[in-house]
Design a protein around this motif. Sequence first.
Motif, PDB file in Angstrom:
ATOM      1  N   LEU A 161       0.854  -1.185   0.000  1.00  0.00           N
ATOM      2  CA  LEU A 161       0.000   0.000   0.000  1.00  0.00           C
ATOM      3  C   LEU A 161       0.887   1.231   0.000  1.00  0.00           C
ATOM      4  O   LEU A 161       1.660   1.449   0.938  1.00  0.00           O
ATOM      5  N   VAL A 162       0.782   2.027  -1.060  1.00  0.00           N
ATOM      6  CA  VAL A 162       1.501   3.298  -1.137  1.00  0.00           C
ATOM      7  C   VAL A 162       0.486   4.413  -0.890  1.00  0.00           C
ATOM      8  O   VAL A 162      -0.328   4.731  -1.747  1.00  0.00           O
ATOM      9  N   ASN A 163       0.527   4.966   0.300  1.00  0.00           N
ATOM     10  CA  ASN A 163      -0.417   6.002   0.736  1.00  0.00           C
ATOM     11  C   ASN A 163       0.128   7.360   0.308  1.00  0.00           C
ATOM     12  O   ASN A 163       0.811   8.045   1.076  1.00  0.00           O
ATOM     13  N   ASN A 164      -0.189   7.747  -0.914  1.00  0.00           N
ATOM     14  CA  ASN A 164       0.431   8.924  -1.515  1.00  0.00           C
ATOM     15  C   ASN A 164      -0.520  10.102  -1.722  1.00  0.00           C
ATOM     16  O   ASN A 164      -0.069  11.236  -1.874  1.00  0.00           O
ATOM     17  N   ALA A 165      -1.827   9.867  -1.736  1.00  0.00           N
ATOM     18  CA  ALA A 165      -2.772  10.944  -2.050  1.00  0.00           C
ATOM     19  C   ALA A 165      -2.576  12.126  -1.116  1.00  0.00           C
ATOM     20  O   ALA A 165      -2.297  11.966   0.073  1.00  0.00           O
ATOM     21  N   GLY A 166      -2.705  13.335  -1.656  1.00  0.00           N
ATOM     22  CA  GLY A 166      -2.529  14.511  -0.819  1.00  0.00           C
ATOM     23  C   GLY A 166      -3.024  15.776  -1.496  1.00  0.00           C
ATOM     24  O   GLY A 166      -3.293  15.799  -2.695  1.00  0.00           O
ATOM     25  N   THR A 167      -3.134  16.827  -0.704  1.00  0.00           N
ATOM     26  CA  THR A 167      -3.512  18.137  -1.215  1.00  0.00           C
ATOM     27  C   THR A 167      -2.832  19.195  -0.365  1.00  0.00           C
ATOM     28  O   THR A 167      -2.267  18.886   0.691  1.00  0.00           O
ATOM     29  N   ILE A 168      -2.853  20.426  -0.833  1.00  0.00           N
ATOM     30  CA  ILE A 168      -2.202  21.518  -0.115  1.00  0.00           C
ATOM     31  C   ILE A 168      -3.028  22.790  -0.271  1.00  0.00           C
ATOM     32  O   ILE A 168      -3.690  22.981  -1.297  1.00  0.00           O
ATOM     33  N   ARG A 169      -3.029  23.614   0.739  1.00  0.00           N
ATOM     34  CA  ARG A 169      -3.645  24.938   0.680  1.00  0.00           C
ATOM     35  C   ARG A 169      -2.644  25.934   1.249  1.00  0.00           C
ATOM     36  O   ARG A 169      -2.111  25.720   2.336  1.00  0.00           O
ATOM     37  N   ARG A 170      -2.396  27.003   0.508  1.00  0.00           N
ATOM     38  CA  ARG A 170      -1.386  27.981   0.905  1.00  0.00           C
ATOM     39  C   ARG A 170      -2.059  29.280   1.356  1.00  0.00           C
ATOM     40  O   ARG A 170      -2.838  29.873   0.609  1.00  0.00           O
ATOM     41  N   ALA A 171      -1.747  29.702   2.563  1.00  0.00           N
ATOM     42  CA  ALA A 171      -2.218  30.981   3.094  1.00  0.00           C
ATOM     43  C   ALA A 171      -1.470  31.257   4.389  1.00  0.00           C
ATOM     44  O   ALA A 171      -1.130  30.322   5.125  1.00  0.00           O
ATOM     45  N   PRO A 172      -1.199  32.526   4.690  1.00  0.00           N
ATOM     46  CA  PRO A 172      -0.599  32.838   5.983  1.00  0.00           C
ATOM     47  C   PRO A 172      -1.472  32.294   7.109  1.00  0.00           C
ATOM     48  O   PRO A 172      -2.697  32.187   6.970  1.00  0.00           O
ATOM     49  N   ALA A 173      -0.858  31.953   8.218  1.00  0.00           N
ATOM     50  CA  ALA A 173      -1.584  31.298   9.305  1.00  0.00           C
ATOM     51  C   ALA A 173      -2.807  32.101   9.747  1.00  0.00           C
ATOM     52  O   ALA A 173      -3.875  31.527  10.018  1.00  0.00           O
ATOM     53  N   ALA A 174      -2.697  33.413   9.799  1.00  0.00           N
ATOM     54  CA  ALA A 174      -3.817  34.241  10.251  1.00  0.00           C
ATOM     55  C   ALA A 174      -4.978  34.237   9.266  1.00  0.00           C
ATOM     56  O   ALA A 174      -6.094  34.627   9.621  1.00  0.00           O
ATOM     57  N   GLU A 175      -4.719  33.759   8.038  1.00  0.00           N
ATOM     58  CA  GLU A 175      -5.749  33.720   7.007  1.00  0.00           C
ATOM     59  C   GLU A 175      -6.102  32.296   6.588  1.00  0.00           C
ATOM     60  O   GLU A 175      -6.891  32.100   5.668  1.00  0.00           O
ATOM     61  N   HIS A 176      -5.508  31.326   7.251  1.00  0.00           N
ATOM     62  CA  HIS A 176      -5.727  29.916   6.910  1.00  0.00           C
ATOM     63  C   HIS A 176      -7.068  29.487   7.521  1.00  0.00           C
ATOM     64  O   HIS A 176      -7.199  29.365   8.735  1.00  0.00           O
ATOM     65  N   THR A 177      -8.045  29.249   6.685  1.00  0.00           N
ATOM     66  CA  THR A 177      -9.405  29.036   7.176  1.00  0.00           C
ATOM     67  C   THR A 177      -9.586  27.666   7.816  1.00  0.00           C
ATOM     68  O   THR A 177      -8.815  26.727   7.548  1.00  0.00           O
ATOM     69  N   ASP A 178     -10.625  27.554   8.623  1.00  0.00           N
ATOM     70  CA  ASP A 178     -10.964  26.250   9.208  1.00  0.00           C
ATOM     71  C   ASP A 178     -11.263  25.239   8.122  1.00  0.00           C
ATOM     72  O   ASP A 178     -10.910  24.051   8.236  1.00  0.00           O
ATOM     73  N   GLU A 179     -11.908  25.680   7.047  1.00  0.00           N
ATOM     74  CA  GLU A 179     -12.264  24.765   5.952  1.00  0.00           C
ATOM     75  C   GLU A 179     -11.016  24.190   5.287  1.00  0.00           C
ATOM     76  O   GLU A 179     -10.944  22.982   5.008  1.00  0.00           O
ATOM     77  N   ASP A 180     -10.028  25.054   5.045  1.00  0.00           N
ATOM     78  CA  ASP A 180      -8.787  24.566   4.444  1.00  0.00           C
ATOM     79  C   ASP A 180      -8.034  23.653   5.404  1.00  0.00           C
ATOM     80  O   ASP A 180      -7.478  22.623   5.002  1.00  0.00           O
ATOM     81  N   TRP A 181      -8.002  24.026   6.678  1.00  0.00           N
ATOM     82  CA  TRP A 181      -7.343  23.189   7.682  1.00  0.00           C
ATOM     83  C   TRP A 181      -7.978  21.802   7.725  1.00  0.00           C
ATOM     84  O   TRP A 181      -7.282  20.785   7.671  1.00  0.00           O
ATOM     85  N   ASP A 182      -9.300  21.762   7.811  1.00  0.00           N
ATOM     86  CA  ASP A 182     -10.007  20.475   7.904  1.00  0.00           C
ATOM     87  C   ASP A 182      -9.792  19.625   6.652  1.00  0.00           C
ATOM     88  O   ASP A 182      -9.589  18.408   6.747  1.00  0.00           O
ATOM     89  N   LEU A 183      -9.827  20.266   5.489  1.00  0.00           N
ATOM     90  CA  LEU A 183      -9.628  19.531   4.240  1.00  0.00           C
ATOM     91  C   LEU A 183      -8.241  18.914   4.183  1.00  0.00           C
ATOM     92  O   LEU A 183      -8.079  17.725   3.864  1.00  0.00           O
TER      93      LEU A 183
END
Length: 253
Positions: free
Chosen positions: A90-112
């Motif tokens: 099993l190669v567990n490779n799937a991933g995603t990224i969201r870029r934003a300064p910490a003060a602007e990093h939304t809960d939705e992006d964090w959860d995703l």
Amino acid sequence: MTPFDLTGRLAVVTGARRGIGRAVARALAEAGADVIGVSASLEKSGSAVEQDVTAAGRSFEAIRADFADPEAVRALGADLAGRERRVDILVNNAGTIRRAPAAEHTDEDWDLVLQVNLSAQFALARAVGARMAARGRGKIVFTASLLSFQGGITVPGYTAAKHGVAGLTKALANEWASRGVNVNAVAPGYIATDNTRALQDDPVRSRAVLERIPAGRWGRADDLAGAVVFLASDAAAYVHGAVLPVDGGWLGR
């Protein structure tokens, strides 16, 4: 046969449609493994990764699963764990990224980002790894990151998730090593993929990255392939809980 020969084994590669996942699927097939490719948008037939695998003379199956959906991940784990033909790798490779300064990093992006990059990884490893441990054999390889070791810039969710992947790798290795299951991870450096497109396109950041890499170039997805084949093979039988950097020497600076 050599310790790197994967003939007759079945490998599951998540995030297989492009980038690192596609390169790894191709390399595993060239080493002899049949491949199940998983991606949220993977074509049912005729995909580039399917063509890579079949060109190597191995069988390929495409599965669509959205790692942002916990129910879809649980269903995928139950499907793979319940099959008559066992999953060997099993190669567990799937991933995603969201870029934003910490003060602007939304809960939705964090959860995703935490769901796709960490929670889904655990859920799938739990389902498939339990079957591996029950039969006393298996290989799990996670895709960690340089940000499993460092903090990064404007990617707090991704950094937290990738630190978690490194810890999860060690935790599962501690439980399953004695039961014949090798759990390890590769940590890609700055690889030219869609996830790093914003950095590649920023002349200031790209130059700063290149100046830090002893190898003097951005990595390619194929640079990860040999490391994953090694960790998926009998050559790594005594390797447990390792996070192997493939970074052009970045962490050595």
